[in-house]
Motif scaffolding. Sequence first.
Motif, PDB file in Angstrom:
ATOM      1  N   TYR A  36       1.999  -7.250 -19.807  1.00 32.10           N
ATOM      2  CA  TYR A  36       1.950  -7.107 -18.350  1.00 32.10           C
ATOM      3  C   TYR A  36       1.650  -8.442 -17.655  1.00 32.10           C
ATOM      4  N   GLU A  37       0.634  -9.160 -18.148  1.00 30.79           N
ATOM      5  CA  GLU A  37       0.261 -10.435 -17.513  1.00 30.79           C
ATOM      6  C   GLU A  37       1.387 -11.472 -17.632  1.00 30.79           C
ATOM      7  N   ASN A  38       2.059 -11.493 -18.792  1.00 31.60           N
ATOM      8  CA  ASN A  38       3.189 -12.417 -18.959  1.00 31.60           C
ATOM      9  C   ASN A  38       4.303 -12.080 -17.973  1.00 31.60           C
ATOM     10  N   LYS A  40       4.053 -10.485 -15.124  1.00 28.15           N
ATOM     11  CA  LYS A  40       3.579 -10.776 -13.771  1.00 28.15           C
ATOM     12  C   LYS A  40       3.770 -12.267 -13.439  1.00 28.15           C
ATOM     13  N   ARG A  75       4.040 -20.492 -17.292  1.00 25.87           N
ATOM     14  CA  ARG A  75       2.634 -20.923 -17.456  1.00 25.87           C
ATOM     15  C   ARG A  75       2.476 -22.385 -17.048  1.00 25.87           C
TER      16      ARG A  75
END
Length: 124
Positions: A36-38, A40, A75
């Motif tokens: 999920y964080e990736n 997002k 990132r």
Amino acid sequence: MEEMSGIVYPCAACKFHHKKCGEKCELAAYFPPSDYENFKLVHKIFGTSYIKKILKDVPIESRGDAVKSMVYEARARDIDRLLRDRIVQLESQLAELLNAKASLSLSLPTVTLHQSDEEFWRTL
Ligand SMILES: [Zn+2]
């Protein structure tokens, strides 16, 4: 769409967009619920339609690597953006401090710090 002990979870992309995830979901294979964080972050940097376009343009056997590459670049860009924001913030603080220093030196009388011995005795 990922199934865990009989319960069906939407992929990270569908969860993010509050969409129903199904067998035809183009992103489910590359963004499982645990990513999920990736997702997002990649969505924030590239946008979901661009992610889908890239995946369509890349051969199916390379799509996993393409997603890893997008996560890596997202990132790096996010860190770069944070650092640029911090630099702007510090430059603003420096300008404020220099202005404060300038206004202090205007309001304080000039003090001679290094007086020679001869000048010192003359003042007595
Ligand atoms: Zn999905």
